[in-house]
Write an enzyme that holds these catalytic residues in place. Structure first.
Site, PDB file in Angstrom:
ATOM      1  N   HIS A 183      33.156  46.028  38.222  1.00 40.43           N
ATOM      2  CA  HIS A 183      34.015  44.652  37.915  1.00 40.43           C
ATOM      3  C   HIS A 183      35.141  44.411  38.824  1.00 40.43           C
ATOM      4  O   HIS A 183      35.555  43.243  38.811  1.00 40.43           O
ATOM      5  CB  HIS A 183      34.734  45.480  36.676  1.00 40.43           C
ATOM      6  N   ASP A 207      28.635  45.006  38.001  1.00 41.01           N
ATOM      7  CA  ASP A 207      29.716  45.026  37.015  1.00 41.01           C
ATOM      8  C   ASP A 207      29.063  45.505  35.629  1.00 41.01           C
ATOM      9  O   ASP A 207      28.500  44.549  34.845  1.00 41.01           O
ATOM     10  CB  ASP A 207      30.450  43.586  36.823  1.00 41.01           C
ATOM     11  N   SER A 223      37.874  38.540  34.672  1.00 40.61           N
ATOM     12  CA  SER A 223      38.059  39.157  33.683  1.00 40.61           C
ATOM     13  C   SER A 223      38.942  38.710  32.606  1.00 40.61           C
ATOM     14  O   SER A 223      38.459  37.555  31.966  1.00 40.61           O
ATOM     15  CB  SER A 223      38.862  40.548  34.064  1.00 40.61           C
TER      16      SER A 223
END
Length: 382
Positions: A359, A326, A159
């Site tokens: 995610h 995600d 991320s």
């Protein structure tokens, strides 16, 4: 007594590094001095060629692996990427010297909004400079210099952490040999910026926020933090996972509605719990800073929007990974990075991994995912 696995790094102790040289931020603000909270695992080899930097995501910190011996509940002190790092694990500490740090502006020991401003003798609060990903890379570079590391064997992150890894290869191509950017994006979409803005507004409009100087009032903008985390957590999970975990189950026994606004569904109870827990340990000003750093990340901006040009000087070998479930940072966004690297004739491998975790998949011990990471790290010469 918590039983610690044989392939864990075991009990660990963080270190605080003080930096007395001023640092100038992209915004033009200057911090005269600062501290960084750091943890390391494994041993730096004689050639200093086996260092791996782990960059954390929005709510992460320096405690990446292992446990704290003096924690009230040792099990709850587990590092956030404990399943990845250790002797014999994909990121093998018998081979690599692994470094985790709490980024500047954080709330886990590094200098941040809750730290004392030496000019005023009070917490910085909202006066703490807005930070960007390039600012963090500069701080991390200084830490590498302090440790005598001229070049990282690899830099890895998921991320926002993956964005830092990418930025490293652009700003300091000679100092990183491998980049592993997982569940990342070349920049945020308008939708993602929108999610961040809603989360910030929940904090900024909380009556207990006091323009960021809530420390002096002895309060915490708990309601705003709680709502921010609930919204964020909702976007980190997939619809399939939430359906599997909660469906439309009601709390307690029975299937009758209570016709009120208390937590009636299991998913409501779960989100409220996550929000309450987060509001109990995370700093509101840090949350604002971290989300803004996400918004500002756009390495192609300095290259007339050409991402391939941004990577033109990089010499690293890239591993880019995304997860099918995600939707916050979808595989399509990772493929944008891959296309830019291929256009610039950079060396890149890409994996799209089946998952239901959304995610948050990058934090999970998914067998295919860990097998791929193990293969990448085994292929790195030190």
């Amino acid at each position: 007594m918590t039983a610690i696995a044989a392939d864990s790094v075991g009990y660990v102790t963080p270190q605080k590094f003080a930096f007395e040289t001023p640092i100038a931020f992209a915004s033009g603000a200057v911090l005269p001095r600062y501290d960084l909270m750091v943890e390391t695992y494994g041993e730096l080899n004689a050639a200093r060629s086996n260092a791996v930097l782990v960059c954390h995501a929005l709510s992460g910190h320096h405690h990446v692996a292992g446990y704290y011996r003096d924690a009230p509940d040792v099990a709850r002190s587990e590092g956030w990427w404990e399943n990845l790092i250790g002797p014999g694990r994909p990121l093998d500490t018998r081979k690599f010297f692994v470094i985790g740090l709490n980024n500047l502006g954080g709330c886990h020991g590094s200098t941040g909004p809750a730290s004392i401003d030496p000019l005023t003798g009070r917490p910085f609060g909202s006066a703490f400079p807005v930070v960007t990903v390039p600012d963090w890379v500069e701080v991390q570079r200084r830490l590498a210099d302090r440790l005598g590391i001229e070049q990282f064997a690899a830099i890895i992150g998921g991320s926002l952490g993956g964005m830092q890894a990418l930025q490293w290869s652009i700003l300091h191509p000679e100092r990183v040999r491998h980049v592993l950017a997982i569940a990342a994006a070349p920049k945020l979409s308008a939708e993602n910026i929108g999610f961040n803005e809603v989360a910030r507004q929940a904090i900024l409009t909380d009556p207990d926020f006091h323009d960021g100087h809530f420390y002096a009032h002895g309060v915490v903008p708990r309601r705003g933090l709680r709502l921010s985390r609930m919204l964020g957590h909702l976007t980190y999970l997939s619809d399939d996972l939430m359906g599997e975990k909660f469906g439309r189950l009601l709390k307690g026994k029975g299937d009758d509605y209570r016709f009120g606004y208390d937590a009636e569904f299991e998913v409501e109870s779960y989100l409220r719990h996550q929000g309450d827990k987060f509001a109990g340990y995370f700093d509101a000003n840090t949350y604002l800073l971290m989300t803004r750093a996400l918004d500002y990340f756009d390495p192609a901006r300095d290259f007339d929007g050409d991402l391939a040009a941004a990577f033109a000087q990089s010499t690293a070998r890239y591993f880019i990974a995304a997860f099918t479930s995600d939707w916050r940072f979808s595989p399509a966004r990772s493929k944008e990075i891959v296309r830019a690297l291929l256009a610039g004739r950079r060396h890149v491998s890409y994996a799209e991994i089946e998952s239901v975790e959304g995610h948050d998949s990058f934090l999970m011990p998914i067998a295919q995912y860990h097998a791929l990471l193990r293969a990448v790290f085994e292929g790195i010469r030190v």
